[in-house]
Design an enzyme around this catalytic site. Structure first.
Site, mmCIF file in Angstrom:
data_model
loop_
_atom_site.group_PDB
_atom_site.id
_atom_site.type_symbol
_atom_site.label_atom_id
_atom_site.label_comp_id
_atom_site.label_asym_id
_atom_site.label_seq_id
_atom_site.Cartn_x
_atom_site.Cartn_y
_atom_site.Cartn_z
ATOM 1 N N TYR A 143 0.868 -1.187 0.000
ATOM 2 C CA TYR A 143 0.000 0.000 0.000
ATOM 3 C C TYR A 143 0.903 1.234 0.000
ATOM 4 O O TYR A 143 1.971 1.222 -0.578
ATOM 5 C CB TYR A 143 -0.959 -0.070 1.194
ATOM 6 N N ARG A 196 -8.066 10.580 -8.931
ATOM 7 C CA ARG A 196 -7.253 11.292 -7.931
ATOM 8 C C ARG A 196 -6.520 10.254 -7.085
ATOM 9 O O ARG A 196 -6.869 10.035 -5.935
ATOM 10 C CB ARG A 196 -8.133 12.172 -7.048
ATOM 11 N N LYS A 214 -5.493 -1.914 -1.380
ATOM 12 C CA LYS A 214 -6.444 -1.717 -0.285
ATOM 13 C C LYS A 214 -7.047 -3.048 0.148
ATOM 14 O O LYS A 214 -7.209 -3.319 1.339
ATOM 15 C CB LYS A 214 -7.549 -0.771 -0.764
ATOM 16 N N ASN A 464 -0.500 11.990 1.362
ATOM 17 C CA ASN A 464 0.241 10.877 0.755
ATOM 18 C C ASN A 464 0.512 11.177 -0.713
ATOM 19 O O ASN A 464 -0.218 11.944 -1.319
ATOM 20 C CB ASN A 464 -0.587 9.584 0.857
#
Length: 623
Positions: A143, A196, A214, A464
């Site tokens: 991740y 995005r 995820k 992030n």
């Protein structure tokens, strides 16, 4: 008798054989006419053929073949021939190595991701056992932050498809396409439109990597059965001109759909997945702000869904803010007294603001006055500066947090005031960054935070991936000293002060919450994910740390405890669902049985329903 049984065919088997014979005869005519050779007969369809190295063509399957072999939706929409595939592989491999040096701080991160991905292809049970047993080390690989680099280079890394792809060209076909996925039961879907991705912008179809990563965490942290998860990419085009003009791009090479055309695609997708899997939970991920809020409001009262960027990020931030209150030696009920400057008014920023306002208002009694009082604790700064009522064309989602012009004049501020000016005048307890602008908390901004009225000011650099963090912990601690609280969205190493003391770099990763929210919703059978369930998750996380840990500046637990954290959060979510009378049961547990469970019983119920990566005994059975 045995021979007779072997020769006997069911009507469904006979129908399939007849159907395949028809397809075969048409294929022979088609191939013989156009290419002058007979087709190869295969006895596999769907994922089975994609996982067969002898027959798999990857993106080279034509649309005719995709329809004939039940492959529609299992591959990115762009069809490429073998020469294009080879060119894409070689070009992107070289590009990948060049870009790797600008990626995560660990130069071996991408190599580790590749090794883990190959293990995932070979042995799913072993893959998840490795991930669970080494979650603190490998969560940043599967991740954030490594997944950002993976998404940026997805076409070069693409080998074996994971999940499903629904595109604008599939309108009218999605209801049948969902049956190309082999799992009869799906518990969790993570879906993105790639608009995005993290702080990297529009990555189009490459965004599928974020959904895959995820769901790896849903399996590792929440124990969701990996055979019951589904990553999904909805490809409505891309406004990234570089991608759109790249002949090797795997997605639709067109501008993004807008308005009703866009909504129609998402509506059809939601209707299709809930028709086949009525109890599935859908997590929306990395949709651009204008759609994140609209889709959340459109579906949240109808389907079991939530948006992690809006609600998950908010929940983790709230838990951290409550932890910051505790770190000052104050009770969490003092949260409504905190002054908070927020940098960033996108989906994450507004999501945090809404959640924080609701939490404060609930602590103050949930009256209209309570909401007004809570709202007055926030100052929001975006790319144009401080947001006030005097701003033209203000975003509707940010409108409730626009400061009154006269009030700001009394504070010496005005519309568009800079972040430094706002921090100097407000003297906030917390500076919260959700801007995706790396280095936004400059030396000047951090110097201004020295004027905070708090005995222990807090800096939350939550954007992030790592390069988009508003500041580093070294920057913050060097200016504000070791008494401050620091949290970030990406992992950083703790700061050693040289006197035996440590500055703790708390990573406010969404993985603390979303697995527990998903698992708790699943096991409760709740038809929606309510605000109360989300708040219960946040408060459970905030209370997880001991008083000793919090006073040391540790407001988030280590990732190594993620299974226990998730179990407790799931139990808290179920408990809230019981209190709101939302429980409808799960499998053999009906609603009445769940409602009777005490706290210990809820924990046991959750633990018993968490999948563990152990090899089962296999027995062959002839169809």
């Amino acid at each position: 008798m045995g021979i007779a049984n072997k020769l006997r065919l069911s009507s469904s088997s006979l129908s399939r054989i007849l159907h395949r014979r028809i397809l075969y005869s048409s294929a022979v005519r088609s191939f013989t006419t156009s290419e002058g050779h007979r087709p190869t007969i295969v006895h596999k369809q769907g994922l089975d053929i994609l996982h067969d190295p002898w027959f798999n063509k990857g993106t080279a399957f034509t649309m005719t073949e995709r329809n004939r072999l039940d492959l529609r939706g299992l591959l990115p929409p762009n069809v490429m021939d073998s020469e294009q595939q080879i060119f894409r592989f070689m070009t992107d491999l070289k590009r990948l190595e060049e870009q790797a040096r600008d990626g995560p701080s660990d130069p071996n991160a991408l190599a580790k991701w590749r090794i883990l991905n190959r293990l995932h292809d070979r042995n799913e049970t072993m893959y998840y056992k490795v991930l669970i047993n080494n979650i603190e080390e490998y969560a940043p690989i599967v991740y954030t932050p490594t997944v950002g680099l993976v998404c940026q280079n997805y076409s070069g890394l693409f080998r074996r498809p994971r999940g499903m792809y629904f595109s604008a060209e599939d309108r009218g076909e999605m209801m049948s396409m969902v049956y190309n996925w082999p799992a009869e039961q799906v518990d969790m879907i993570v879906v993105t439109d790639g608009s995005r991705i993290l702080g990297l912008g529009d990555l189009g179809v490459h965004g599928i990597g974020i959904a895959v990563g995820k769901l790896d965490l849903y399996v590792a942290a929440a124990g969701i059965n990996p055979q019951r998860v589904l990553p999904v990419m909805i490809d409505v085009g891309t406004n990234n001109e570089k991608l759109r003009n790249d002949p090797m791009y795997l997605g639709l090479q067109q501008r993004r759909l807008e308005d009703d055309d866009y909504i129609d695609v998402i509506d059809e997708f939601m209707e299709a997945v809930y028709t086949r899997w009525p109890h599935v939970i859908v997590q929306f991920e990395d949709f651009q702000s204008k759609w994140a809020f609209k889709l959340l409001q459109r579906y949240r009262c109808t389907y079991r869904m939530f948006n992690d960027d809006v609600q998950g990020t908010a929940g983790v931030a709230i838990a951290g803010l409550l932890g910051a209150v505790r770190a000052q030696g104050r009770p969490m009920i003092d949260f409504p007294k905190m002054k908070i400057v927020v940098a960033g008014a996108g989906s994450a920023g507004i999501g945090v603001l809404n959640a924080a306002r609701k939490t404060m208002a609930r602590m103050l009694g949930n009256t209209e006055t309570a909401f007004d009082s809570a709202q007055s604790q926030f100052w929001v700064v975006d790319a144009q500066g401080l947001i006030t009522e005097g701003r033209e064309n203000i975003d509707p989602e940010a409108q409730p947090f626009a400061r009154k012009t006269k009030e700001m004049e009394r504070q010496g501020l005005k519309e568009g005031a800079t972040l430094v000016e706002v921090v100097r005048e407000v003297k906030p307890d917390v500076l919260l960054g959700l801007s995706a602008v790396g280095g936004l908390f400059s030396k000047e901004v951090l110097e201004a935070m020295k004027g905070s009225t708090s005995t222990r000011p807090a800096i939350f650099a939550m954007s992030n991936p790592t390069k988009n963090a508003e500041c580093t912990p070294q920057d913050a601690f060097s200016i504000l000293g070791e008494n401050m609280i620091f949290a970030s969205g990406s992992p950083f190493k703790n700061v050693e002060f040289g006197n035996g003391h440590v500055g703790h770099c708390n990573q406010g990763n969404n993985m603390y919450l979303f697995p527990g929210i998903g698992l708790g919703t699943l096991l409760s059978g709740a038809p929606i994910v309510s605000d109360g369930m989300l708040q219960a998750a946040s408060e459970c996380l905030a209370a997880y740390m001991s008083e000793e840990e919090v006073l040391e500046g540790i407001i988030y637990p280590p990732i190594s405890r993620i299974r226990d954290i998730t179990k407790r959060i799931a139990a808290a979510v179920i408990k809230e669902a019981i209190e709101e009378d939302l429980v409808e049961g799960y499998r053999e547990m009906d609603a009445r049985e769940i409602q009777k469970l005490d706290e210990e019983g809820l924990m046991e119920y959750v633990e018993n329903n968490m999948w563990n990566p152990e090899y089962p005994t296999l027995v062959y059975k002839d169809d």
